[in-house]
Design an enzyme around this catalytic site. Structure first.
Site, PDB file in Angstrom:
ATOM      1  N   ASP A   2      -1.134   3.068  -1.693  1.00 11.25           N
ATOM      2  CA  ASP A   2      -1.716   2.984  -0.359  1.00 11.25           C
ATOM      3  C   ASP A   2      -2.859   3.995  -0.275  1.00 11.25           C
ATOM      4  O   ASP A   2      -2.981   4.883  -1.128  1.00 11.25           O
ATOM      5  CB  ASP A   2      -0.627   3.292   0.673  1.00 11.25           C
ATOM      6  CG  ASP A   2      -1.119   3.181   2.096  1.00 11.25           C
ATOM      7  OD1 ASP A   2      -1.896   2.251   2.384  1.00 11.25           O
ATOM      8  OD2 ASP A   2      -0.739   4.021   2.927  1.00 11.25           O
ATOM      9  N   LEU A   3      -3.684   3.878   0.742  1.00  9.89           N
ATOM     10  CA  LEU A   3      -4.836   4.777   0.885  1.00  9.89           C
ATOM     11  C   LEU A   3      -4.598   5.849   1.948  1.00  9.89           C
ATOM     12  O   LEU A   3      -4.440   7.024   1.632  1.00  9.89           O
ATOM     13  CB  LEU A   3      -6.084   3.961   1.221  1.00  9.89           C
ATOM     14  CG  LEU A   3      -7.395   4.739   1.354  1.00  9.89           C
ATOM     15  CD1 LEU A   3      -7.759   5.437   0.050  1.00  9.89           C
ATOM     16  CD2 LEU A   3      -8.525   3.802   1.798  1.00  9.89           C
TER      17      LEU A   3
END
Length: 221
Positions: free
Chosen positions: A8-9
């Site tokens: 995920d970012l």
């Protein structure tokens, strides 16, 4: 097949709260709502922006979600995304994963074009074999569908992959696709949230990320 780590970012690789918060408040102002210091935007980061905006507008009894999202994206694309910065130790963790032979793929509910710009801006782009995120029209907004798309697009075996994220949506997306989920504790989700979602392991600091992810991949083989 080399191990593949999906990451995920927001909240996992970069601290994006300053930009998200500023653009969220700008969107509310564009719709005529005064700033509310008590609004906890950090607690809303994780799901698609439409869900976040719906929660923000609910405080004002406003259902103009589409208008709010458009105002948010206009501000975020112009300035908000530039406020993102990698957590200390993240570049080194990504380098360690690649040195161990892992392939890295970004899997975010953020618009892919925004994610690509953030990776370029923060200097993380060259670490990733592929970048996937939501697309215009609502495609791939949710983590289960996004991860399924990534598995099919790259012909991956879910058992040889691990999803890394800071919110329950990341873990739920992994579990929906038969993939193990690694929860990180430096982001926007609490330990209790990640444990309740069924995280297979938790990691407390970025400098332990590579070892934790590789250990989890090894458990699947």
């Amino acid at each position: 097949m080399p191990p593949t780590i999906l990451l995920d970012l927001d909240g996992a690789l970069v601290d994006s709260l300053p930009g998200i918060e500023a653009s969220g408040r700008a969107a509310l102002a564009a719709l005529g709502h005064p700033p509310d210091p008590a609004l906890d935007i950090a607690a809303m980061i994780g799901p698609p922006i439409e869900e976040m905006m719906q929660r923000m507008l609910a405080r004002y009894g406003d259902d103009r979600v589409a208008e709010g999202v458009a105002a948010y994206r206009a501000d975020y694309g112009a300035r908000g995304l530039l406020a993102s910065a990698p957590y200390p130790g993240i570049p080194e963790a990504l380098d360690a994963l690649r040195a161990a032979g892992a392939r890295l793929i970004l899997a975010t509910s953020k618009r892919r074009v925004f994610a690509e710009r953030i990776l370029d801006h923060t200097g993380l782009a060259t670490r990733f074999a592929a970048v996937h995120g939501s697309e215009p029209g609502g495609a791939l907004d949710h983590k289960p569908e996004l991860i399924a798309h990534i598995l099919a697009r790259h012909d991956l075996d879910a058992a040889a992959c691990v999803m890394v994220g800071d919110r329950r949506h990341d873990i739920a997306g992994a579990r929906a696709n038969g993939m193990r989920g690694l929860g990180v504790l430096w982001g926007y989700g609490a330990r209790e949230e990640l444990e309740a979602a069924g995280a297979d392991a938790l990691v407390a600091a970025p400098h332990d990320l590579a070892a934790a992810a590789l250990a989890l991949v090894a458990r699947t083989r």
